[in-house]
Write a protein that holds these residues in place. Sequence first.
Motif, mmCIF file in Angstrom:
data_model
loop_
_atom_site.group_PDB
_atom_site.id
_atom_site.type_symbol
_atom_site.label_atom_id
_atom_site.label_comp_id
_atom_site.label_asym_id
_atom_site.label_seq_id
_atom_site.Cartn_x
_atom_site.Cartn_y
_atom_site.Cartn_z
ATOM 1 N N SER A 463 0.854 -1.190 0.000
ATOM 2 C CA SER A 463 0.000 0.000 0.000
ATOM 3 C C SER A 463 0.888 1.238 0.000
ATOM 4 O O SER A 463 1.933 1.264 0.656
ATOM 5 N N PHE A 465 0.987 5.241 0.902
ATOM 6 C CA PHE A 465 0.321 6.309 1.640
ATOM 7 C C PHE A 465 1.080 7.622 1.408
ATOM 8 O O PHE A 465 2.305 7.663 1.478
ATOM 9 N N ASP A 467 1.367 11.744 2.467
ATOM 10 C CA ASP A 467 1.050 12.760 3.472
ATOM 11 C C ASP A 467 1.702 14.079 3.052
ATOM 12 O O ASP A 467 2.923 14.186 2.977
ATOM 13 N N GLU A 502 3.839 -1.582 3.521
ATOM 14 C CA GLU A 502 3.394 -0.250 3.112
ATOM 15 C C GLU A 502 4.590 0.658 2.876
ATOM 16 O O GLU A 502 5.643 0.491 3.485
ATOM 17 N N ASN A 504 5.354 4.776 2.834
ATOM 18 C CA ASN A 504 4.830 6.084 3.206
ATOM 19 C C ASN A 504 5.682 7.181 2.571
ATOM 20 O O ASN A 504 6.898 7.210 2.755
#
Length: 735
Positions: A463, A465, A467, A502, A504
């Motif tokens: 995944s 992500f 930000d 994941e 990020n």
Amino acid sequence: MPRTKIIAQLFFLFFFQIATYSQTERIPNKQLEEMLVDADNYLHKLEYDKSLATSEKVLAQALKTGNNVLIAKACNQIGLSLRENSDFNKSIQFYNKALHYADLTSNDILKNRINNNIGDLYISEKTDLDKGILYYKKALFIAKQIGDSIAIAHTQLDLTKAYFKKKDYTGGIHYLNSVNNFIINKGDFESKISSNFLYGTYYNHFNKIDLALASYEKAIEYGKFTKDERFIKNEIILSYKELSNIYKKKGDYKNALLFLKLRNDLSDRYNEQENLRKAKLIGTQIKNDDYKRQIYKIKFEKELQRRSLRKSKIVVGLFFAIFIIFILLLFTLFRNINFKKKTNDELLKVNADLKIAKEKAEEASLLKTQFVSTISHELRTPLYGIIGIANMLLDENKGRDNSHLNSLKFSARYLLSLVNDIFQINKIDDKHVILDRLTFNISEELDIVSNCLQYIANKNENSIFIDVDPAIPENLIGDKLRLSQILMNLVSNALKFTKNGEVNVSVHLKNVVDKLHYLEFQIRDNGVGIAKSDQDKIYDKFVQVGRKEEDYHGTGLGLSIVKRLIGLFNSEIHLASQINKGTTFRFTIAFEVDSIKTEEIINSIEVDMTTNNTIKVLVVEDNKINQIVTKKIIEKNNYKCDVVNDGLLAIKKLETETYDVILMDINMPIISGFETTRRIRKKGITTPIVALTAFVKEEIAEEAFSSGMNDIVSKPFEPIKLFQIINSQVYKTKA
């Protein structure tokens, strides 16, 4: 006779004349002041012997009467003369003596002048910038105390030059801005020349080309009203040189050549004056020889007087001792000359070897660049055919099992990626990459990176992500393409070395300095991690670490390219990683935020104007496979397409038919794409010509546009990109 011998003779005359003048009658102070004026005039006329002799006579009288002001002025004038004779060490000695005696007086104007002279010497001749700045600041402090606006202005200009010479443009522009209004309203032509030249230097350093051009041109205009050789030789000649360089960068070779010629003409004129100065020095030498003969005659007469008073043995012994010392000095001088000659010969040999080594290194670097460029072109040409035919077969066989075709297309694109990586890192190493200035939104760029890498993420069940700090402005200015390359490499790397995890990607506003916003990027994964022993290797070319049972595809160039691209942004990349816990890459890049510039950039971007009209395209291509692929892509978009094999056929075709756009290959038999374009333009045909070539755009851009081409598309290409350029060119023609 060498210059050093002339200086030695002048000093001998100096001390002899002081002894002689001490016995003469006293000269009034007013007359001594007038003599110093005469000494300065002699200096400007290049009559160095007269200037030095007059100053020394004043010094002898001033020392006799104890007049500290005249002593300081005379020492200062001697320092100026010695500086013009290039004896900088003795010049600084007399300047320091002048300052010592000036400090014993209340004459602040004199102190200001001497401090300025010492600063000039350290900045211009001894290249001790910090010392020079220190003396300039002392001079400025004194000038402010006495309220001398002209002295303040000149000293602030000197400080600006010194800081600029140190590459400290922030420190220098402070002084320049402080004095600018005074110079504009009350300054003389010389100060206006310096002011505009320094502004030109400042703007040129920060790539503000138009402001730099205007400033240099003002300096040259004011130069017409001055006869001061220092300003013409320094500021005006350098202004012509910088104008030539700026126009050359802008591609305006006509003006570049014009200003270069003006610079050379002016430089030649002052070289003639320099030759005149040298001739004057030779004249000084001849006069000094006459002085020397007179001095020897006087010494001989004195020796005869001594002989009548002393015994012959003492005279003979003294003569013998002097003779022995003279012989020893000659022997020492002879040894020193031989030692220097031997050392110079060795240095010349070493310099010759270094020059040969440098030329070989440059030749090797050029060969490497040519090799990479040739290999890149030769690989891109068949890859264009392979990818194009694979796409054609996939379109024709929709709904069937196309796994083999997909594998073929993937392999071809993988090979293309390898070629692009090698070419990219070679460009960076050769310092041929220049950062663009485009406006972009950081959130949109991160979304594009995420979408492009979603396939890799899904494959390893990862995944992504993202930000983004809401404090980051919506529109940034910078090279978004290089930033995307950095992020694509780092995120794809994280996805490849992470499974069921994941990745990020975060970006935060770290700092704001004026219009620069410093953004800190972090790419963090919880994958396999990197061993401590391998962390220093990962940025090397063609190096991959952590491959054991599983094969992580790649060339081993990604992180090497990332580090070099981040270096172009004047930043560094930092790594933190633990085995089986994950890896974090962190770096900071400054982007500009300026609403006015953003609007200008947006308005300058070419908008793709699509059209429903049928566009007629002529393809000039010698490779049969590429002909098929290009024609298929064009006709698939409902355009009409004709194909010819070489440039001569294209010219013949254009004599009877009209096209909306021409797609031109570069490497063709008979005549090249560049020559074909030149001949088409000579016939008055204005049809847009787009280079369709396996060369990378940056390699051929200059020659392509100078030959008359309108744009460049590198093969292999995305069809949508080609149609955007075609529509844009057609729209411009019909607008």
